[in-house]
Design an enzyme around this catalytic site. Sequence first.
Site, mmCIF file in Angstrom:
data_model
loop_
_atom_site.group_PDB
_atom_site.id
_atom_site.type_symbol
_atom_site.label_atom_id
_atom_site.label_comp_id
_atom_site.label_asym_id
_atom_site.label_seq_id
_atom_site.Cartn_x
_atom_site.Cartn_y
_atom_site.Cartn_z
ATOM 1 N N ARG A 76 -2.114 -6.068 -8.458
ATOM 2 C CA ARG A 76 -1.109 -7.064 -8.256
ATOM 3 C C ARG A 76 -1.353 -8.253 -9.469
ATOM 4 N NH1 ARG A 76 -3.475 -7.703 -2.395
ATOM 5 N NH2 ARG A 76 -5.316 -7.114 -3.642
ATOM 6 N N SER A 133 -3.405 -7.515 3.130
ATOM 7 C CA SER A 133 -3.512 -7.733 4.507
ATOM 8 C C SER A 133 -3.998 -8.977 5.405
ATOM 9 C CB SER A 133 -4.464 -6.580 4.997
ATOM 10 O OG SER A 133 -3.952 -5.328 4.484
ATOM 11 N N LYS A 155 -18.336 -6.668 7.845
ATOM 12 C CA LYS A 155 -16.928 -7.558 7.970
ATOM 13 C C LYS A 155 -16.345 -7.273 9.391
ATOM 14 C CE LYS A 155 -15.471 -7.123 3.330
ATOM 15 N NZ LYS A 155 -14.237 -6.727 2.412
ATOM 16 N N HIS A 172 0.619 -1.322 -0.103
ATOM 17 C CA HIS A 172 0.153 -0.073 0.045
ATOM 18 C C HIS A 172 0.791 1.343 0.009
ATOM 19 C CE1 HIS A 172 -2.952 -2.539 2.603
ATOM 20 N NE2 HIS A 172 -3.593 -2.653 1.268
HETATM 21 P P1 ADP Z 1 -9.709 -3.658 0.193
HETATM 22 O O1 ADP Z 1 -9.930 -3.230 1.509
HETATM 23 O O2 ADP Z 1 -10.258 -3.141 -0.808
HETATM 24 O O3 ADP Z 1 -9.817 -5.258 0.203
HETATM 25 P P2 ADP Z 1 -6.963 -3.269 0.824
HETATM 26 O O4 ADP Z 1 -7.109 -2.368 1.897
HETATM 27 O O5 ADP Z 1 -6.356 -4.451 1.167
HETATM 28 O O6 ADP Z 1 -8.234 -3.539 0.001
HETATM 29 O O7 ADP Z 1 -6.178 -2.315 -0.233
HETATM 30 C C1 ADP Z 1 -6.714 -1.253 -0.713
HETATM 31 C C2 ADP Z 1 -5.928 -1.002 -2.110
HETATM 32 O O8 ADP Z 1 -4.587 -0.927 -2.192
HETATM 33 C C3 ADP Z 1 -6.203 -2.264 -3.022
HETATM 34 O O9 ADP Z 1 -7.380 -1.851 -3.589
HETATM 35 C C4 ADP Z 1 -5.265 -2.163 -4.138
HETATM 36 O O10 ADP Z 1 -5.703 -1.081 -5.062
HETATM 37 C C5 ADP Z 1 -4.079 -1.604 -3.050
HETATM 38 N N1 ADP Z 1 -3.241 -2.881 -2.813
HETATM 39 C C6 ADP Z 1 -3.372 -3.763 -1.823
HETATM 40 N N2 ADP Z 1 -2.578 -4.809 -1.804
HETATM 41 C C7 ADP Z 1 -1.562 -4.315 -2.654
HETATM 42 C C8 ADP Z 1 -0.083 -4.654 -2.927
HETATM 43 N N3 ADP Z 1 0.242 -5.769 -2.426
HETATM 44 N N4 ADP Z 1 0.610 -4.038 -3.819
HETATM 45 C C9 ADP Z 1 -0.067 -2.929 -4.456
HETATM 46 N N5 ADP Z 1 -1.131 -2.387 -4.216
HETATM 47 C C10 ADP Z 1 -1.926 -3.128 -3.309
#
Ligand code: ADP
Length: 155
Positions: free
Chosen positions: A91, A128, A41, A17
């Site tokens: 990704r 995450s 959630k 992120h």
């Molecule tokens: P969500 O809550 O939408 O499931 P996350 O909070 O995990 O997603 O991630 C937010 C955003 O960060 C994702 O929609 C994606 O755009 C980006 N993201 C998540 N993981 C990665 C990663 N490993 N590398 C690059 N960008 C990522």
Amino acid sequence: MRRAVCPGSFDPIHNGHVEIIARAASLFDEVIVAVSTNYSKKYRFSEDERVAMVEETVGGLRGVSAIPMDQGLLADFCKEHGAEAIVKGLRSTVDYAYEIPMATMNRHLTGVETVFLQADSRYTHLSSSLLKEVQSLGGDVAEYFPRAVMKRLLR
Ligand code: ADP
């Protein structure tokens, strides 16, 4: 003034992120990291903690701020905050297939564009949820988290 939104739940923010947010900050004058909460959630960290961790890790980057985004349309959130683009990290083709319909819908709703940045190869395997699972089973995930986040995870 060009403003973008980086949305996500950030439970918690990891280095994949951080890298995307930093690249977004180099493309836009202002980047709002929108920390979302879906009340159906379960999260490891409260909304306040997730926002605080984003601020601790990327709040020092020029033009970057973090704010909570309550349930509602992301396209409306962008409009309210004067953002012309959403920035997302990709990704894999799985992310791509999931993101394209949402990006098209958001553009049709309010005209907001989605800018996709390819995830850096060091972080394409990170999410995450996977990191939390590995950490809860005793795996060492310190290299994937900012130090301030790792501290909270170990508490
Ligand atoms: P969500 O809550 O939408 O499931 P996350 O909070 O995990 O997603 O991630 C937010 C955003 O960060 C994702 O929609 C994606 O755009 C980006 N993201 C998540 N993981 C990665 C990663 N490993 N590398 C690059 N960008 C990522």
